[in-house]
Design a protein around this motif. Structure first.
Motif, PDB file in Angstrom:
ATOM      1  N   MET A 212      -0.352   0.162  -4.869  1.00 24.74           N
ATOM      2  CA  MET A 212      -0.122  -0.555  -3.607  1.00 24.74           C
ATOM      3  C   MET A 212      -0.916  -1.853  -3.604  1.00 24.74           C
ATOM      4  SD  MET A 212      -0.078   2.202  -0.529  1.00 24.74           S
ATOM      5  CE  MET A 212       0.956   3.669  -0.603  1.00 24.74           C
ATOM      6  N   VAL A 213      -0.426  -2.837  -2.885  1.00 31.80           N
ATOM      7  CA  VAL A 213      -1.182  -4.091  -2.743  1.00 31.80           C
ATOM      8  C   VAL A 213      -1.461  -4.333  -1.250  1.00 31.80           C
ATOM      9  CG1 VAL A 213      -1.271  -6.569  -3.189  1.00 31.80           C
ATOM     10  CG2 VAL A 213      -0.284  -5.029  -4.901  1.00 31.80           C
ATOM     11  N   ASP A 214      -0.436  -4.711  -0.493  1.00 31.01           N
ATOM     12  CA  ASP A 214      -0.713  -5.064   0.905  1.00 31.01           C
ATOM     13  C   ASP A 214      -0.725  -3.849   1.833  1.00 31.01           C
ATOM     14  OD1 ASP A 214       2.131  -4.900   0.463  1.00 31.01           O
ATOM     15  OD2 ASP A 214       2.365  -5.628   2.512  1.00 31.01           O
ATOM     16  N   GLY A 215       0.046  -2.817   1.503  1.00 35.67           N
ATOM     17  CA  GLY A 215       0.061  -1.609   2.333  1.00 35.67           C
ATOM     18  C   GLY A 215       0.826  -1.783   3.635  1.00 35.67           C
ATOM     19  N   GLY A 217       4.290  -3.054   3.615  1.00 32.57           N
ATOM     20  CA  GLY A 217       5.725  -3.198   3.381  1.00 32.57           C
ATOM     21  C   GLY A 217       6.169  -4.584   2.959  1.00 32.57           C
ATOM     22  N   MET A 218       5.239  -5.465   2.592  1.00 38.12           N
ATOM     23  CA  MET A 218       5.599  -6.851   2.282  1.00 38.12           C
ATOM     24  C   MET A 218       5.766  -7.118   0.782  1.00 38.12           C
ATOM     25  SD  MET A 218       5.429  -8.344   5.313  1.00 38.12           S
ATOM     26  CE  MET A 218       5.018 -10.064   5.192  1.00 38.12           C
ATOM     27  N   CYS A 219       4.966  -6.441  -0.054  1.00 35.86           N
ATOM     28  CA  CYS A 219       4.912  -6.859  -1.467  1.00 35.86           C
ATOM     29  C   CYS A 219       5.874  -6.095  -2.376  1.00 35.86           C
ATOM     30  CB  CYS A 219       3.488  -6.721  -2.005  1.00 35.86           C
ATOM     31  SG  CYS A 219       2.962  -5.003  -2.215  1.00 35.86           S
ATOM     32  N   GLY A 220       6.246  -4.900  -1.996  1.00 32.65           N
ATOM     33  CA  GLY A 220       7.196  -4.120  -2.796  1.00 32.65           C
ATOM     34  C   GLY A 220       6.567  -3.358  -3.954  1.00 32.65           C
ATOM     35  N   SER A 221       5.264  -3.466  -4.138  1.00 29.40           N
ATOM     36  CA  SER A 221       4.650  -2.829  -5.315  1.00 29.40           C
ATOM     37  C   SER A 221       4.674  -1.300  -5.227  1.00 29.40           C
ATOM     38  CB  SER A 221       3.228  -3.328  -5.511  1.00 29.40           C
ATOM     39  OG  SER A 221       2.452  -2.997  -4.399  1.00 29.40           O
ATOM     40  N   CYS A 222       4.785  -0.749  -4.030  1.00 29.93           N
ATOM     41  CA  CYS A 222       4.732   0.708  -3.878  1.00 29.93           C
ATOM     42  C   CYS A 222       6.117   1.329  -3.841  1.00 29.93           C
ATOM     43  CB  CYS A 222       3.990   1.055  -2.593  1.00 29.93           C
ATOM     44  SG  CYS A 222       4.913   0.565  -1.127  1.00 29.93           S
ATOM     45  N   PHE A 232       9.531   2.299   0.454  1.00 34.99           N
ATOM     46  CA  PHE A 232       8.183   1.778   0.283  1.00 34.99           C
ATOM     47  C   PHE A 232       7.216   2.857   0.765  1.00 34.99           C
ATOM     48  CE2 PHE A 232       9.531  -2.963   0.760  1.00 34.99           C
ATOM     49  CZ  PHE A 232      10.106  -2.906  -0.495  1.00 34.99           C
ATOM     50  N   CYS A 234       4.167   2.827   1.386  1.00 34.93           N
ATOM     51  CA  CYS A 234       3.152   2.441   2.374  1.00 34.93           C
ATOM     52  C   CYS A 234       3.662   2.471   3.809  1.00 34.93           C
ATOM     53  CB  CYS A 234       2.555   1.077   2.042  1.00 34.93           C
ATOM     54  SG  CYS A 234       3.723  -0.276   2.220  1.00 34.93           S
TER      55      CYS A 234
END
Ligand code: FES
Length: 270
Positions: A212-215, A217-222, A232, A234
């Protein structure tokens, strides 16, 4: 800055910290998580909320990479730069009947808060804790106090059943009617253990732990795949229907930065 009021080593590389964070404790519910940065240039890491006591939030984590080692090195009375949360959707807590909570390894950390919430909702709660060996077993007394029944499994047989938590879950399901199951632990353990409840069609939740990065729902990493759809973790999770999760996709994504993580840890240790 947020003060770490208490810091304890629970077992090899497993630490418990209590962070003074009233904005988290005021609103936290079972199953949610926080994102921590140890310093203002640090990486953001998601960690599950393990317990709330007044203004303090308990977090239990394993030191595996650079940031978790750095967090473990902060002494009691020291500070971290950020703790954002509570994040994610709370666990689905209602009166199911009989619930089983399966915690594996450091995943046991989040079981007491969920067990407590399920008890308060009027459920009978059975806990199953699994660990590599007796030294890695955490929160046993706390879970024993909350649960109506607690079973233990260790891979090497040093405590309880010699084998896996999945064996004990099978045993419980054979002995009594189970209405809902939570499985929280390493991804491979959640994948294997959730197969136990697939055929008897028992509602089963797993708490996913993707990168996770931002947690928010903005970055999509999760992102992960649940029921063939992108979710997502997060904001849509972290808990999902275990029988719908594509665990292989999750494990592949979790390995994505492994080499970078090894390199960062080696540099931090120098
Ligand atoms: Fe960025 Fe979930 S952590 S979208």
């Amino acid at each position: 800055m947020y003060i770490i009021e208490k810091s304890l080593k629970l077992s090899e590389n497993v630490y418990e910290i209590w962070v003074n964070a009233p904005h988290v404790t005021r609103n936290a519910k079972a199953g949610q998580f926080v994102i921590i940065r140890t310093d203002e240039n640090g990486e953001r890491i998601p960690l599950t909320i393990s317990k709330i006591s007044g203004d303090l939030v308990r977090i239990i984590f394993m030191a595996v990479g650079k940031t978790t080692h750095a967090l473990a090195a902060v002494p009691a009375g020291g500070a971290i730069s950020d703790i954002a949360g509570p994040l994610g959707c709370p666990s689905e807590v209602k009166k199911f009947g009989t619930c089983v909570l399966v915690g594996g390894g450091v995943g046991i950390a989040s079981t007491p808060v969920i067990a407590q919430a399920l008890k308060e909702a009027g459920n009978r709660v059975i806990g199953i804790l699994g660990a590599r060996n007796a030294d890695f077993l955490i929160l046993e007394d706390e879970m024993a106090e909350i649960c109506d029944k607690l079973l233990i499994a260790t891979d090497d047989g040093s405590k309880g059943h010699h084998g896996f938590a999945a064996d004990l879950l099978k045993q419980v399901i054979a002995e009594e009617k189970v209405d809902a199951v939570w499985i929280i632990g390493p991804t491979i353990m959640m994948k294997v253990t959730s197969n136990v409840t697939r055929e008897p069609k028992i509602k089963t939740f797993v708490s996913l732990n993707p990168i996770m990065v931002d947690g928010t729902g903005m970055c999509g990493s999760c992102r992960c795949v649940v029921d063939g759809k992108t979710k997502f973790a997060c904001v849509d999770g972290p808990e999902f229907d275990a029988h719908q999760v594509d665990f292989d996709n999750l494990m592949q994504r979790q390995r994505y930065y492994m080499e970078h993580e090894k390199e960062a840890l080696a540099q931090w240790k120098e």
